[in-house]
Scaffold this active site. Structure first.
Site, short mmCIF file in Angstrom:
data_model
loop_
_atom_site.label_atom_id
_atom_site.label_comp_id
_atom_site.label_asym_id
_atom_site.label_seq_id
_atom_site.Cartn_x
_atom_site.Cartn_y
_atom_site.Cartn_z
N LYS A 187 -10.13 -55.72 24.63
CA LYS A 187 -9.39 -56.48 23.62
C LYS A 187 -7.97 -56.77 24.10
CE LYS A 187 -12.99 -56.84 21.12
NZ LYS A 187 -13.63 -56.01 20.12
C1 PLP Z 1 -14.94 -55.63 19.37
C2 PLP Z 1 -15.28 -56.12 18.02
C3 PLP Z 1 -15.49 -55.26 16.94
C4 PLP Z 1 -15.61 -53.77 17.09
O1 PLP Z 1 -14.51 -53.17 17.63
P1 PLP Z 1 -14.62 -51.62 18.07
O2 PLP Z 1 -13.20 -51.20 18.19
O3 PLP Z 1 -15.36 -51.60 19.37
O4 PLP Z 1 -15.35 -50.90 17.00
C5 PLP Z 1 -15.66 -55.79 15.68
N1 PLP Z 1 -15.68 -57.12 15.49
C6 PLP Z 1 -15.52 -57.99 16.50
C7 PLP Z 1 -15.52 -59.45 16.20
C8 PLP Z 1 -15.33 -57.52 17.80
O5 PLP Z 1 -15.22 -58.40 18.81
#
Ligand code: PLP
Length: 385
Positions: A187
């Site tokens: 991210k």
């Molecule tokens: C990565 C992601 C999540 C989940 O995030 P985590 O921190 O891995 O639980 C939720 N929604 C979207 C759209 C994502 O891309």
């Protein structure tokens, strides 16, 4: 295959400061939720300038689960979610025994389409979970108006949206019930695994804090601390084990300080792609209107119909040339769990279906050099020639 090094789809940037802070944490003797998490939450609050202190958790999935729980979503309730997202957005609804109603996207923005939300609302609908896809903020005015008219809660899945703005306001500061950011490794900033809940009021915040650690009520504990021994605590609810560790927060504290630099680099790369690909038969990502910020978590191109090559072939050829690509997302209505539970058909989601068939996510991250960006551009031209 070229003799050049393979360019991965995504690699996080971890600086010396993050590494020193993690070592400091490891040496401190305090590894789990403690002073570093407190500092990370306070820093995040300062960054967003919110009244309420955010709640750090061990993933965005955990954060979305806790936010929905705090808003009393449960059996008999329906929650509207776009089909063009990661399964976590909808999975958390099922954790609570509520039902997911998947809706199609706006083909231009790839975000939830407010005009189809209205048709999906039933007397059971309790909440909406808009996803700011790739880092482009949703049409929050239309969403909030609908939510207001129908008395619905709004929880933003902002896993892609740090730092995105809508009407010049950072995502996380709009008047929704809660916003949840992800710090997963790929991210826009990372803690390895982690997430942050931005609650709209003290009640939601307090509930999330209680439920992120087994339902252990620390307020009760501290209130009676004078006449209770140090080892004493009360479990007042059936909570979860969703707390962030100080090791993760140690990384997050320094990643947050880099967020501006990270974003500036992502923006430069996105603008170079935008310019370079404008002559190719590609649908390029929609841009925010009126000067808002796109977080550029992802750079998703779509092969136009006249391109006589499948998306899969395109990605395979890019790979052979040493460039890692990905696909965001396989829409939820195509996954067996969601398809079978709700008897879904791909014909019911024409825009998400079309986007999925043509979508390719190109590498876009802070660590890419100008040479890496050139290579991606040249390779896209070569593969499409
Ligand atoms: C990565 C992601 C999540 C989940 O995030 P985590 O921190 O891995 O639980 C939720 N929604 C979207 C759209 C994502 O891309």
């Amino acid at each position: 295959m070229t003799d050049k090094k393979f360019l991965p789809f995504s690699i996080p940037y971890i600086g010396d400061e993050e590494i020193s802070e993690v070592i400091d944490t490891l040496r401190s003797g305090w590894l789990t939720t403690g002073p570093k998490v407190k500092q990370f939450e306070n820093d995040f609050q300062r960054y967003l300038s919110t009244k309420i202190t955010p709640v750090a958790v061990n993933s965005a999935t955990a954060g979305l689960h806790l936010a929905l729980e705090a808003l009393n979503i449960g059996p008999g309730d329906e929650v509207i979610v776009p089909t063009y997202t990661f399964t976590a957005t909808a999975g958390v609804v099922r954790y609570l025994g509520a039902e997911v109603v998947l809706v199609d996207i706006d083909p231009k923005t790839l975000n939830i389409d407010p005009t189809v939300i209205e048709g999906a609302i039933t007397p059971r609908t309790r909440a909406l979970i808009p996803v700011h896809f790739a880092g482009l903020a949703c049409d929050m005015e239309a969403i909030m108006e609908l939510a207001g008219q129908h008395g619905l809660k709004v929880i933003e899945d902002a896993a892609h949206a740090l730092p995105s703005t809508r009407n010049k306001k950072l995502i996380g500061t709009l008047k929704t019930d809660a916003t949840v950011f992800s710090f997963y490794a790929n991210k826009t900033m990372t803690t390895g695994e982690g997430g942050m809940i931005i609650p709209n009021n003290a009640k939601i915040a307090q509930r999330c804090r209680l439920m992120r650690l087994h339902g252990i009520n620390r307020d009760v504990f501290s209130r009676y601390v004078s006449d209770k021994p140090e080892w004493y605590y009360d479990v007042v609810e059936l909570g979860y084990k969703y707390n962030m560790t100080d090791i993760a927060a140690a990384i997050g504290i320094h990643q947050l300080r880099r967020i501006k630099a990270f974003h500036e680099r992502r923006e430069v790369i996105a603008n170079r792609y935008l310019k370079a690909f404008s002559d190719l038969p590609l649908i390029l990502p929609a841009l925010p209107t009126n000067g808002d910020k796109h977080a550029w978590h992802l750079y998703v191109i779509q092969l136009k119909d006249k391109v006589k090559m499948s998306r899969d072939t395109f990605i395979e050829k890019m790979k052979q040339e040493g460039i890692g690509c990905s696909v965001h997302f396989i829409p939820l209505h195509l996954h067996p769990y969601w398809r079978n539970r709700y008897g879904l058909n791909k014909e019911d989601y024409p825009f998400a279906q079309a986007a999925f068939q043509r979508a390719v996510s190109l590498p876009l991250y802070y660590r890419m050099s100008d040479c890496d960006v050139d290579r991606v551009i040249d390779t896209v031209y070569k593969v499409m020639a």
